[in-house]
Design an enzyme around this catalytic site. Structure first.
Site, PDB file in Angstrom:
ATOM      1  N   LYS A  11       0.824  -1.206   0.000  1.00  0.00           N
ATOM      2  CA  LYS A  11       0.000   0.000   0.000  1.00  0.00           C
ATOM      3  C   LYS A  11       0.863   1.263   0.000  1.00  0.00           C
ATOM      4  O   LYS A  11       2.082   1.189   0.174  1.00  0.00           O
ATOM      5  CB  LYS A  11      -0.949  -0.055   1.178  1.00  0.00           C
ATOM      6  CG  LYS A  11      -1.905  -1.248   1.051  1.00  0.00           C
ATOM      7  CD  LYS A  11      -2.877  -1.303   2.182  1.00  0.00           C
ATOM      8  CE  LYS A  11      -3.782  -2.514   2.057  1.00  0.00           C
ATOM      9  NZ  LYS A  11      -4.741  -2.573   3.164  1.00  0.00           N
ATOM     10  N   TYR A  51     -12.570  -4.208  -2.155  1.00  0.00           N
ATOM     11  CA  TYR A  51     -13.074  -4.257  -0.783  1.00  0.00           C
ATOM     12  C   TYR A  51     -14.590  -4.423  -0.722  1.00  0.00           C
ATOM     13  O   TYR A  51     -15.227  -4.015   0.248  1.00  0.00           O
ATOM     14  CB  TYR A  51     -12.655  -2.994  -0.033  1.00  0.00           C
ATOM     15  CG  TYR A  51     -11.189  -2.948   0.317  1.00  0.00           C
ATOM     16  CD1 TYR A  51     -10.597  -3.953   1.071  1.00  0.00           C
ATOM     17  CD2 TYR A  51     -10.401  -1.887  -0.105  1.00  0.00           C
ATOM     18  CE1 TYR A  51      -9.254  -3.909   1.395  1.00  0.00           C
ATOM     19  CE2 TYR A  51      -9.049  -1.836   0.226  1.00  0.00           C
ATOM     20  CZ  TYR A  51      -8.488  -2.846   0.975  1.00  0.00           C
ATOM     21  OH  TYR A  51      -7.154  -2.795   1.306  1.00  0.00           O
ATOM     22  N   ASN A 114      -2.740   0.129   7.116  1.00  0.00           N
ATOM     23  CA  ASN A 114      -2.096  -1.163   6.966  1.00  0.00           C
ATOM     24  C   ASN A 114      -1.163  -1.136   5.753  1.00  0.00           C
ATOM     25  O   ASN A 114      -1.476  -0.535   4.740  1.00  0.00           O
ATOM     26  CB  ASN A 114      -3.174  -2.227   6.789  1.00  0.00           C
ATOM     27  CG  ASN A 114      -2.696  -3.590   7.164  1.00  0.00           C
ATOM     28  OD1 ASN A 114      -1.550  -3.936   6.928  1.00  0.00           O
ATOM     29  ND2 ASN A 114      -3.579  -4.371   7.744  1.00  0.00           N
ATOM     30  N   HIS A 117      -1.656  -5.845   1.776  1.00  0.00           N
ATOM     31  CA  HIS A 117      -2.840  -6.703   1.649  1.00  0.00           C
ATOM     32  C   HIS A 117      -2.354  -8.044   1.138  1.00  0.00           C
ATOM     33  O   HIS A 117      -1.486  -8.108   0.268  1.00  0.00           O
ATOM     34  CB  HIS A 117      -3.850  -6.118   0.654  1.00  0.00           C
ATOM     35  CG  HIS A 117      -4.901  -7.115   0.280  1.00  0.00           C
ATOM     36  ND1 HIS A 117      -5.999  -7.346   1.071  1.00  0.00           N
ATOM     37  CD2 HIS A 117      -4.979  -7.986  -0.758  1.00  0.00           C
ATOM     38  CE1 HIS A 117      -6.721  -8.314   0.522  1.00  0.00           C
ATOM     39  NE2 HIS A 117      -6.119  -8.713  -0.590  1.00  0.00           N
ATOM     40  N   GLU A 128      -8.835 -11.611  -6.834  1.00  0.00           N
ATOM     41  CA  GLU A 128      -7.971 -10.426  -6.762  1.00  0.00           C
ATOM     42  C   GLU A 128      -6.945 -10.396  -7.887  1.00  0.00           C
ATOM     43  O   GLU A 128      -6.691  -9.338  -8.468  1.00  0.00           O
ATOM     44  CB  GLU A 128      -7.297 -10.368  -5.384  1.00  0.00           C
ATOM     45  CG  GLU A 128      -8.293 -10.114  -4.277  1.00  0.00           C
ATOM     46  CD  GLU A 128      -7.760 -10.384  -2.885  1.00  0.00           C
ATOM     47  OE1 GLU A 128      -8.432  -9.979  -1.932  1.00  0.00           O
ATOM     48  OE2 GLU A 128      -6.677 -11.012  -2.737  1.00  0.00           O
TER      49      GLU A 128
END
Length: 149
Positions: A11, A51, A114, A117, A128
């Site tokens: 991220k 998400y 965070n 992922h 994904e």
């Protein structure tokens, strides 16, 4: 053993802190094979799809705002029990529960920021990978080193 793929996303915080190489090294040192890699700016539409299971939760906007706030590094890893291994290397989602030595345990202080992922199941990994990669962007190469792990 189950030989499979796992999607991971570094991220914006990892990129801003110049830790991309450190995280990739940890996954490589475990013996996982990198078969897809790209730097990208995620669109709000991609973030919402990614998400989707959290859409009705109060933190949904924080999740999507964060991963669209800067570039991410999207990756596909392959190996024996890949999803399980990557989840162990990343550590608990909550930084206060992430063990030292895990990626989140070493580099993350706040859940809403965070740093990584990782797919939580083979089904999620497939969804994904298909969301962020075209089939021709996955390169399945002969890994001679896999004999040593």
């Amino acid at each position: 053993m189950s030989y499979n793929k796992c999607f991971t996303m570094l991220k914006p915080g990892i990129l801003n802190r110049r830790l991309v190489g450190e995280v990739i090294s940890r996954l490589e040192h475990k013996g996982l094979k990198l078969v897809g890699l790209k730097l990208m700016q995620i669109t709000p539409e991609q973030a919402a799809k990614h998400y989707a299971e959290h859409q009705e939760k109060p933190f949904f906007n924080e999740l999507t705002d964060y991963i669209t706030s800067g570039p991410v590094v999207a990756m596909v890893w392959q190996g024996d029990d890949c999803v399980t291994l990557v989840r162990k290397l990343t550590g608990s989602t909550k930084p206060t529960e992430a063990a030292p030595g895990t990626i989140r345990g070493d580099f993350c202080m706040h859940t809403q920021c965070n740093v990584i992922h990782a797919s939580d199941s083979e089904e999620s990994a497939e969804r994904e990978v298909n969301l962020f990669f075209k089939p021709e962007e996955i390169v399945d190469w002969e890994d001679e080193a896999s004999l040593w792990y």
